[in-house]
Scaffold this motif. Structure first.
Motif, PDB file in Angstrom:
ATOM      1  N   ASP A 181       1.078  -1.392  -0.062  1.00 57.28           N
ATOM      2  CA  ASP A 181       0.177  -0.233   0.166  1.00 57.28           C
ATOM      3  C   ASP A 181       0.951   0.953   0.125  1.00 57.28           C
ATOM      4  OD1 ASP A 181      -2.624  -1.336   0.288  1.00 57.28           O
ATOM      5  OD2 ASP A 181      -2.387  -1.352   2.470  1.00 57.28           O
ATOM      6  N   THR A 182       0.787   1.692  -0.937  1.00 56.78           N
ATOM      7  CA  THR A 182       1.470   2.908  -1.108  1.00 56.78           C
ATOM      8  C   THR A 182       1.274   4.335  -1.625  1.00 56.78           C
ATOM      9  OG1 THR A 182       3.063   1.844  -2.597  1.00 56.78           O
ATOM     10  CG2 THR A 182       3.019   3.914  -2.812  1.00 56.78           C
ATOM     11  N   LEU A 183       1.314   5.105  -0.556  1.00 57.71           N
ATOM     12  CA  LEU A 183       1.167   6.843  -0.239  1.00 57.71           C
ATOM     13  C   LEU A 183       0.769   7.815  -1.159  1.00 57.71           C
ATOM     14  CD1 LEU A 183      -0.668   8.716   1.245  1.00 57.71           C
ATOM     15  CD2 LEU A 183       0.879   8.960   2.606  1.00 57.71           C
ATOM     16  N   ILE A 184       0.477   7.963  -2.152  1.00 60.89           N
ATOM     17  CA  ILE A 184       1.162   8.223  -3.541  1.00 60.89           C
ATOM     18  C   ILE A 184       0.687  10.026  -2.888  1.00 60.89           C
ATOM     19  CG2 ILE A 184       1.245   8.998  -6.039  1.00 60.89           C
ATOM     20  CD1 ILE A 184       0.311   6.093  -5.845  1.00 60.89           C
ATOM     21  N   ARG A 185       1.385  10.940  -3.177  1.00 64.41           N
ATOM     22  CA  ARG A 185       1.447  12.497  -3.316  1.00 64.41           C
ATOM     23  C   ARG A 185       1.691  13.565  -4.026  1.00 64.41           C
ATOM     24  NH1 ARG A 185       4.118  11.925   2.481  1.00 64.41           N
ATOM     25  NH2 ARG A 185       2.313  12.003   4.063  1.00 64.41           N
ATOM     26  N   CYS A 186       0.660  14.339  -4.901  1.00 66.21           N
ATOM     27  CA  CYS A 186       1.614  15.043  -5.450  1.00 66.21           C
ATOM     28  C   CYS A 186       1.832  16.493  -5.128  1.00 66.21           C
ATOM     29  CB  CYS A 186       0.372  15.409  -6.385  1.00 66.21           C
ATOM     30  SG  CYS A 186       0.586  17.065  -8.076  1.00 66.21           S
ATOM     31  N   ASN A 187       2.061  17.450  -6.151  1.00 64.70           N
ATOM     32  CA  ASN A 187       2.673  18.811  -5.154  1.00 64.70           C
ATOM     33  C   ASN A 187       1.604  19.764  -4.939  1.00 64.70           C
ATOM     34  OD1 ASN A 187       5.782  18.008  -5.277  1.00 64.70           O
ATOM     35  ND2 ASN A 187       5.776  18.754  -7.040  1.00 64.70           N
ATOM     36  N   CYS A 188       0.304  19.571  -5.474  1.00 67.10           N
ATOM     37  CA  CYS A 188      -0.899  20.437  -5.077  1.00 67.10           C
ATOM     38  C   CYS A 188      -1.217  20.626  -4.413  1.00 67.10           C
ATOM     39  CB  CYS A 188      -1.683  19.968  -6.481  1.00 67.10           C
ATOM     40  SG  CYS A 188      -2.487  18.376  -6.722  1.00 67.10           S
ATOM     41  N   GLY A 189      -1.077  19.370  -3.231  1.00 68.86           N
ATOM     42  CA  GLY A 189      -1.692  18.574  -2.334  1.00 68.86           C
ATOM     43  C   GLY A 189      -2.447  17.166  -1.914  1.00 68.86           C
ATOM     44  N   TYR A 190      -3.117  16.480  -3.222  1.00 70.33           N
ATOM     45  CA  TYR A 190      -3.842  15.911  -3.221  1.00 70.33           C
ATOM     46  C   TYR A 190      -2.526  14.360  -3.124  1.00 70.33           C
ATOM     47  CZ  TYR A 190      -6.413  11.822  -5.882  1.00 70.33           C
ATOM     48  OH  TYR A 190      -7.017  10.832  -5.933  1.00 70.33           O
ATOM     49  N   GLU A 191      -3.678  13.294  -2.290  1.00 70.24           N
ATOM     50  CA  GLU A 191      -2.993  11.986  -1.684  1.00 70.24           C
ATOM     51  C   GLU A 191      -3.599  11.194  -2.412  1.00 70.24           C
ATOM     52  OE1 GLU A 191      -1.906  12.251   2.537  1.00 70.24           O
ATOM     53  OE2 GLU A 191      -0.327  13.923   2.709  1.00 70.24           O
ATOM     54  N   ALA A 192      -3.058   9.762  -2.537  1.00 70.63           N
ATOM     55  CA  ALA A 192      -3.781   8.768  -2.994  1.00 70.63           C
ATOM     56  C   ALA A 192      -3.356   7.689  -2.163  1.00 70.63           C
ATOM     57  CB  ALA A 192      -4.267   8.748  -3.558  1.00 70.63           C
ATOM     58  N   THR A 193      -3.739   6.140  -1.675  1.00 73.99           N
ATOM     59  CA  THR A 193      -3.761   4.992  -1.471  1.00 73.99           C
ATOM     60  C   THR A 193      -3.351   4.233  -2.359  1.00 73.99           C
ATOM     61  OG1 THR A 193      -3.640   5.526   1.035  1.00 73.99           O
ATOM     62  CG2 THR A 193      -3.345   3.161   0.549  1.00 73.99           C
ATOM     63  N   LEU A 194      -2.326   3.843  -2.849  1.00 73.47           N
ATOM     64  CA  LEU A 194      -2.631   2.620  -4.013  1.00 73.47           C
ATOM     65  C   LEU A 194      -2.033   1.039  -3.969  1.00 73.47           C
ATOM     66  CD1 LEU A 194      -2.383   5.441  -7.439  1.00 73.47           C
ATOM     67  CD2 LEU A 194      -4.318   4.281  -6.126  1.00 73.47           C
ATOM     68  N   LEU A 195      -1.372   0.052  -3.910  1.00 74.10           N
ATOM     69  CA  LEU A 195      -0.948  -1.192  -4.877  1.00 74.10           C
ATOM     70  C   LEU A 195      -0.021  -0.895  -5.319  1.00 74.10           C
ATOM     71  CD1 LEU A 195      -4.148  -3.751  -3.831  1.00 74.10           C
ATOM     72  CD2 LEU A 195      -2.363  -2.682  -2.517  1.00 74.10           C
ATOM     73  N   THR A 196       1.363  -1.050  -5.277  1.00 65.44           N
ATOM     74  CA  THR A 196       2.073  -0.469  -6.421  1.00 65.44           C
ATOM     75  C   THR A 196       3.333  -1.467  -5.660  1.00 65.44           C
ATOM     76  OG1 THR A 196       3.746   1.336  -5.610  1.00 65.44           O
ATOM     77  CG2 THR A 196       2.055   1.885  -7.087  1.00 65.44           C
ATOM     78  N   THR A 197       4.478  -1.878  -6.208  1.00 65.16           N
ATOM     79  CA  THR A 197       5.668  -2.135  -6.147  1.00 65.16           C
ATOM     80  C   THR A 197       6.721  -1.112  -5.514  1.00 65.16           C
ATOM     81  OG1 THR A 197       6.081  -2.376  -8.453  1.00 65.16           O
ATOM     82  CG2 THR A 197       4.936  -4.601  -7.214  1.00 65.16           C
ATOM     83  N   LYS A 198       6.684   0.272  -6.125  1.00 66.39           N
ATOM     84  CA  LYS A 198       7.377   1.135  -5.786  1.00 66.39           C
ATOM     85  C   LYS A 198       8.333   1.842  -3.868  1.00 66.39           C
ATOM     86  CE  LYS A 198       7.986   1.587  -9.728  1.00 66.39           C
ATOM     87  NZ  LYS A 198       8.279   1.205 -10.617  1.00 66.39           N
ATOM     88  N   GLY A 199       7.127   1.364  -3.182  1.00 64.81           N
ATOM     89  CA  GLY A 199       8.044   1.073  -2.030  1.00 64.81           C
ATOM     90  C   GLY A 199       6.489   1.734  -0.373  1.00 64.81           C
ATOM     91  N   LYS A 200       6.805   3.053  -0.272  1.00 64.16           N
ATOM     92  CA  LYS A 200       5.714   2.967   0.870  1.00 64.16           C
ATOM     93  C   LYS A 200       5.494   4.675   0.719  1.00 64.16           C
ATOM     94  CE  LYS A 200       5.957  -0.848   3.663  1.00 64.16           C
ATOM     95  NZ  LYS A 200       4.822  -1.878   3.376  1.00 64.16           N
ATOM     96  N   GLU A 201       6.357   5.047   0.517  1.00 65.27           N
ATOM     97  CA  GLU A 201       5.372   6.986   0.293  1.00 65.27           C
ATOM     98  C   GLU A 201       6.334   7.090  -1.551  1.00 65.27           C
ATOM     99  OE1 GLU A 201       6.491   9.848   2.929  1.00 65.27           O
ATOM    100  OE2 GLU A 201       5.624   7.885   4.282  1.00 65.27           O
ATOM    101  N   LEU A 202       5.712   7.978  -2.093  1.00 67.10           N
ATOM    102  CA  LEU A 202       6.436   8.648  -3.653  1.00 67.10           C
ATOM    103  C   LEU A 202       5.443   9.348  -4.161  1.00 67.10           C
ATOM    104  CD1 LEU A 202       7.258   7.891  -6.436  1.00 67.10           C
ATOM    105  CD2 LEU A 202       4.974   7.015  -7.039  1.00 67.10           C
TER     106      LEU A 202
END
Length: 72
Positions: free
Chosen positions: A11-32
């Motif tokens: 489960d990866t927390l993806i953060r955008c520079n605009c402030g949007y956050e989403a949790t998705l299933l990825t192989t990239k790590g814990k935060e992106l």
């Protein structure tokens, strides 16, 4: 199925520079962190905005700005 060939899915927390956050299933790590997401991308929002962090547009205009005048 073969064992030990599949990547770990987190489960990866993806953060955008605009402030949007989403949790998705990825192989990239814990935060992106990403620069542009679907909430701020001009294609999805319909608002034209130049995202130019490195001055690429200005360098292009400086280099090729007189080229359009020369063809006329």
């Amino acid at each position: 199925m073969k064992k030990d060939i599949h990547p770990n899915v987190n489960d990866t927390l993806i953060r955008c520079n605009c402030g949007y956050e989403a949790t998705l299933l990825t192989t990239k790590g814990k935060e992106l962190s990403v620069e542009i997401c679907s909430n701020c991308h001009p294609f999805y929002t319909g608002k034209q905005r130049f995202v130019d962090t490195a001055g690429r547009i200005d360098r292009f205009r400086k280099k090729y700005g007189n080229l359009a005048d020369a063809k006329k």
